[in-house]
Design an enzyme around this catalytic site. Sequence first.
Site, PDB file in Angstrom:
ATOM      1  N   HIS A  62       0.853  -1.199   0.000  1.00 53.18           N
ATOM      2  CA  HIS A  62       0.000   0.000   0.000  1.00 53.18           C
ATOM      3  C   HIS A  62       0.886   1.245   0.000  1.00 53.18           C
ATOM      4  CE1 HIS A  62      -4.027   1.818   1.198  1.00 53.18           C
ATOM      5  NE2 HIS A  62      -3.193   2.846   1.332  1.00 53.18           N
ATOM      6  N   HIS A  64       1.616   5.088  -2.005  1.00 53.37           N
ATOM      7  CA  HIS A  64       1.208   6.144  -2.943  1.00 53.37           C
ATOM      8  C   HIS A  64       2.451   6.600  -3.706  1.00 53.37           C
ATOM      9  CE1 HIS A  64      -2.860   6.528  -1.234  1.00 53.37           C
ATOM     10  NE2 HIS A  64      -2.264   6.201  -0.090  1.00 53.37           N
ATOM     11  N   GLU A  71      -6.142  16.840   0.498  1.00 60.80           N
ATOM     12  CA  GLU A  71      -7.378  17.175   1.224  1.00 60.80           C
ATOM     13  C   GLU A  71      -7.395  18.607   1.746  1.00 60.80           C
ATOM     14  OE1 GLU A  71      -6.817  12.680   2.083  1.00 60.80           O
ATOM     15  OE2 GLU A  71      -5.549  14.438   1.768  1.00 60.80           O
ATOM     16  N   TYR A 131     -10.464   6.153  -4.131  1.00 59.04           N
ATOM     17  CA  TYR A 131     -11.493   6.142  -3.096  1.00 59.04           C
ATOM     18  C   TYR A 131     -12.900   5.984  -3.663  1.00 59.04           C
ATOM     19  CZ  TYR A 131      -8.700   7.732   0.986  1.00 59.04           C
ATOM     20  OH  TYR A 131      -7.835   7.836   2.031  1.00 59.04           O
ATOM     21  N   HIS A 196     -10.189   0.730   1.948  1.00 62.07           N
ATOM     22  CA  HIS A 196      -9.761   1.743   2.909  1.00 62.07           C
ATOM     23  C   HIS A 196     -10.834   1.886   3.987  1.00 62.07           C
ATOM     24  CE1 HIS A 196      -8.701   6.029   4.103  1.00 62.07           C
ATOM     25  NE2 HIS A 196     -10.008   6.026   4.324  1.00 62.07           N
ATOM     26  N   ARG A 228      -6.533   2.432  12.923  1.00 65.50           N
ATOM     27  CA  ARG A 228      -6.729   3.882  12.973  1.00 65.50           C
ATOM     28  C   ARG A 228      -7.597   4.311  14.151  1.00 65.50           C
ATOM     29  NH1 ARG A 228      -8.010   5.627   7.608  1.00 65.50           N
ATOM     30  NH2 ARG A 228      -7.597   7.634   8.567  1.00 65.50           N
ATOM     31  N   ASP A 284       1.515   2.843   3.863  1.00 59.94           N
ATOM     32  CA  ASP A 284       0.731   3.994   3.387  1.00 59.94           C
ATOM     33  C   ASP A 284       1.655   5.166   3.072  1.00 59.94           C
ATOM     34  OD1 ASP A 284      -1.557   5.290   2.570  1.00 59.94           O
ATOM     35  OD2 ASP A 284      -2.238   5.827   4.579  1.00 59.94           O
ATOM     36  N   SER A 288      -1.213  11.054   2.395  1.00 56.22           N
ATOM     37  CA  SER A 288      -1.401  12.007   3.485  1.00 56.22           C
ATOM     38  C   SER A 288      -1.872  11.274   4.737  1.00 56.22           C
ATOM     39  CB  SER A 288      -2.423  13.073   3.097  1.00 56.22           C
ATOM     40  OG  SER A 288      -3.687  12.488   2.872  1.00 56.22           O
TER      41      SER A 288
END
Length: 391
Positions: A62, A64, A71, A131, A196, A228, A284, A288
């Site tokens: 995972h 990016h 965001e 997403y 996610h 999380r 990740d 962000s």
Amino acid sequence: MILIKNIEIYSPEYLGKNDVLICFDKIAYISKNIQVPDKNFPEIRIIDGEGFTLTPGLIDLHVHIIGGGGEGGFTTRAPELNLTDFTSNGITTCVGLLGTDGTTRSMGSLLAKARSLDEEGISTYCWTGCYEMPTRTITDSARGDIVLVDKIIGVGEIAVSDHRSSNPSSEDLIHLASEARVGGMLSGKCGILHIHIGDGKKGLTPVFNIVEDSEVPYENLLPTHVNRNPLAFKHSIEYAKNGGFIDITTGIKPEGDNALFAFDVYKTMLKENISPYNITMSSDSGGSMPIFDENGKLLSLKIGLPSTNIETIRQCIENGISMEESLIPLTSSPAKFLKFKNKGKVSEGFDADLLILDKKLNLNTVICKGKIMISNYKPAVYGTFSKPSDS
């Protein structure tokens, strides 16, 4: 050719002290006291492994790779990652993905970056989508991407339980998971829907619903970011005990919120008798790491770092988890689950993706596809635009 002499090997299971011969991009031979002929033999580089440990290279499912985020507006778009961001942190294989932004970032640019990193020296794959739903693809469908594009192995990351998601219905998720599964069947790939999990009040409920309301098996679903918050963590334990697979994010940690450390979550899951082969970890990195208030207002924003994987392995060991079990979620478990047949183990015939660690578990040497990328703690190979200045 490379010959590593007298090194302790964790495959991730302990294999004792041996020599390892690497030919081209494969592990050719593992044995004690491998002898090199004096004459009529190819040039070979010998590495003294005394006092060091050899492990498989890390698989980060995972990442990016072209940056994530955004965001907080255009200035909060995270930058692309470079080759040494991976190799300097022991990552020899990664799976790239988009994330929140499927508008200013595209599957075409993601695939191009994956090919670039592959040419520079590491192994790369991609998830198709972002997403939102309907999600972004290269062909006219997610199934088509998996079947027709070599590097695409599944769909993700599709967001649920998150105010940034498109709030997909259960039927939408079931349809996409089914498309991923059939795409995997037709292509011989894993065909996973990578999901996610946000901070929303539903937690993993949308994932439970896929299993309960369809014929999609656990092996085609992988929820991530389960550490999380306490709700997602609680749900993930139940989900894994039922036979599901979960992904813990090493880049998530308590920062004034109710997130949990990856090593703490993993240790608890092992105590709950959940198999480490139902657990993967990923960084990740490049994405962000936003913190929002209860109304969805952005309070702060950081970038995920690839260093959190090796840091989490150290934390696992420091907190009483064995070396073997500390390595599994970032080596043999993702390799098995993602159907990377020749990765994730130190074994003859497997890809020569290897780490040489010192006694403090610092990376002394990193080998990707049989080539030394990190040597004596420093990069030996740089990406096209990250080479140090001659001046």
